[in-house]
Design a protein around this motif. Structure first.
Motif, mmCIF file in Angstrom:
data_model
loop_
_atom_site.group_PDB
_atom_site.id
_atom_site.type_symbol
_atom_site.label_atom_id
_atom_site.label_comp_id
_atom_site.label_asym_id
_atom_site.label_seq_id
_atom_site.Cartn_x
_atom_site.Cartn_y
_atom_site.Cartn_z
ATOM 1 N N MET A 1 36.977 19.962 7.623
ATOM 2 C CA MET A 1 36.948 18.479 7.013
ATOM 3 C C MET A 1 37.669 17.549 7.960
ATOM 4 N N ASN A 2 37.178 16.591 8.087
ATOM 5 C CA ASN A 2 38.093 15.215 8.460
ATOM 6 C C ASN A 2 38.104 14.177 8.028
ATOM 7 N N ILE A 3 38.849 13.703 8.036
ATOM 8 C CA ILE A 3 38.550 12.126 7.022
ATOM 9 C C ILE A 3 38.420 10.698 8.095
ATOM 10 N N THR A 4 37.474 10.349 7.635
ATOM 11 C CA THR A 4 37.247 9.293 9.203
ATOM 12 C C THR A 4 37.025 7.815 8.654
ATOM 13 N N ASP A 5 37.377 7.801 7.298
ATOM 14 C CA ASP A 5 37.816 6.479 6.553
ATOM 15 C C ASP A 5 38.695 6.267 5.896
ATOM 16 N N VAL A 6 39.303 5.638 5.136
ATOM 17 C CA VAL A 6 40.078 5.342 4.814
ATOM 18 C C VAL A 6 40.511 4.214 3.829
ATOM 19 N N ARG A 7 39.601 3.335 2.610
ATOM 20 C CA ARG A 7 39.764 1.487 2.308
ATOM 21 C C ARG A 7 40.160 1.604 1.303
ATOM 22 N N VAL A 8 41.435 0.688 1.826
ATOM 23 C CA VAL A 8 42.096 0.434 0.149
ATOM 24 C C VAL A 8 41.735 -0.927 -0.128
ATOM 25 N N ARG A 9 40.682 -0.436 -0.983
ATOM 26 C CA ARG A 9 39.899 -1.826 -1.538
ATOM 27 C C ARG A 9 40.787 -3.053 -2.721
ATOM 28 N N LYS A 10 41.501 -2.175 -3.415
ATOM 29 C CA LYS A 10 42.571 -2.968 -4.038
ATOM 30 C C LYS A 10 43.963 -2.681 -4.460
ATOM 31 N N VAL A 11 44.625 -3.234 -4.672
ATOM 32 C CA VAL A 11 46.277 -3.487 -4.685
ATOM 33 C C VAL A 11 46.437 -4.078 -5.271
ATOM 34 N N THR A 12 47.340 -3.566 -6.041
ATOM 35 C CA THR A 12 48.213 -4.414 -7.363
ATOM 36 C C THR A 12 49.478 -3.805 -7.231
ATOM 37 N N LEU A 13 50.730 -4.975 -8.123
ATOM 38 C CA LEU A 13 51.606 -4.633 -7.774
ATOM 39 C C LEU A 13 52.426 -4.363 -9.175
ATOM 40 N N ASP A 14 51.930 -4.201 -10.484
ATOM 41 C CA ASP A 14 52.235 -4.423 -11.917
ATOM 42 C C ASP A 14 51.591 -3.300 -12.303
ATOM 43 N N GLY A 15 52.270 -3.071 -13.353
ATOM 44 C CA GLY A 15 51.312 -1.305 -14.355
ATOM 45 C C GLY A 15 51.420 0.016 -13.222
ATOM 46 N N LYS A 16 51.449 0.854 -13.491
ATOM 47 C CA LYS A 16 51.127 1.895 -12.726
ATOM 48 C C LYS A 16 50.491 2.575 -11.337
ATOM 49 N N MET A 17 49.246 1.480 -12.168
ATOM 50 C CA MET A 17 48.101 2.122 -11.071
ATOM 51 C C MET A 17 48.685 0.829 -9.942
ATOM 52 N N ARG A 18 48.330 1.750 -8.469
ATOM 53 C CA ARG A 18 48.627 0.530 -7.824
ATOM 54 C C ARG A 18 47.513 -0.012 -6.685
ATOM 55 N N ALA A 19 47.335 1.280 -6.582
ATOM 56 C CA ALA A 19 45.890 0.998 -5.712
ATOM 57 C C ALA A 19 44.129 1.553 -5.217
ATOM 58 N N VAL A 20 42.434 1.088 -5.517
ATOM 59 C CA VAL A 20 42.121 2.063 -5.807
ATOM 60 C C VAL A 20 42.010 2.089 -4.110
ATOM 61 N N VAL A 21 40.926 3.112 -3.838
ATOM 62 C CA VAL A 21 40.436 4.350 -2.685
ATOM 63 C C VAL A 21 39.650 4.802 -2.758
ATOM 64 N N SER A 22 38.748 3.969 -1.760
ATOM 65 C CA SER A 22 37.488 5.232 -0.704
ATOM 66 C C SER A 22 38.224 5.795 0.349
ATOM 67 N N VAL A 23 37.046 7.021 0.399
ATOM 68 C CA VAL A 23 37.840 7.996 1.126
ATOM 69 C C VAL A 23 36.336 8.413 2.635
ATOM 70 N N THR A 24 36.663 8.393 3.045
ATOM 71 C CA THR A 24 34.818 8.947 4.029
ATOM 72 C C THR A 24 35.607 10.306 4.567
ATOM 73 N N LEU A 25 34.679 11.536 4.494
ATOM 74 C CA LEU A 25 34.080 12.304 5.109
ATOM 75 C C LEU A 25 33.321 12.679 6.015
ATOM 76 N N ASP A 26 34.324 12.938 7.532
ATOM 77 C CA ASP A 26 33.174 13.642 8.360
ATOM 78 C C ASP A 26 31.931 12.561 8.458
ATOM 79 N N ASP A 27 31.945 11.123 8.227
ATOM 80 C CA ASP A 27 31.517 9.480 8.721
ATOM 81 C C ASP A 27 30.052 9.919 7.582
ATOM 82 N N GLU A 28 29.951 11.121 6.484
ATOM 83 C CA GLU A 28 28.921 11.511 5.701
ATOM 84 C C GLU A 28 28.951 11.486 4.882
#
Length: 96
Positions: A1-28
């Motif tokens: 498995m290769n991680i071919t893309d990581v997109r940090v879609r939302k970043v926040t500095l408030d609260g415990k949740m700091r970001a929402v991310v999407s990850v693409t595996l093997d471009d597929e």
């Protein structure tokens, strides 16, 4: 498995949740809504989950073993830190 893309879609500095991310595996295959959480022992990832009928949350997608989780988490957290460093200073100030 290769991680071919990581997109940090939302970043926040408030609260415990700091970001929402999407990850693409093997471009597929993509996994959306992985959360970066600030915990008592530092940052960690929470896989996308769904609330079940009994009120508990269950992961919709997740790594099968610890080694894969560690690789995924390192890649996501590195991308999060890079996105955080690239945020305009006034945007970071507005979040606080």
């Amino acid at each position: 498995m290769n991680i071919t893309d990581v997109r940090v879609r939302k970043v926040t500095l408030d609260g415990k949740m700091r970001a929402v991310v999407s990850v693409t595996l093997d471009d597929e295959f993509v996994v959306h809504d992985i959360k970066v959480i600030e915990g008592d022992n530092g940052l960690f990832i929470a896989m996308p989950s769904k609330k079940s009928a009994d009120g508990t949350y269950r992961d919709v997608a997740h790594p099968i073993n610890r080694e894969t989780r560690e690789v995924l988490q390192k890649c996501i957290l590195d991308s999060y830190k890079k996105a955080l460093a690239e945020m305009p200073e006034n945007a970071a100030a507005e979040e606080n």
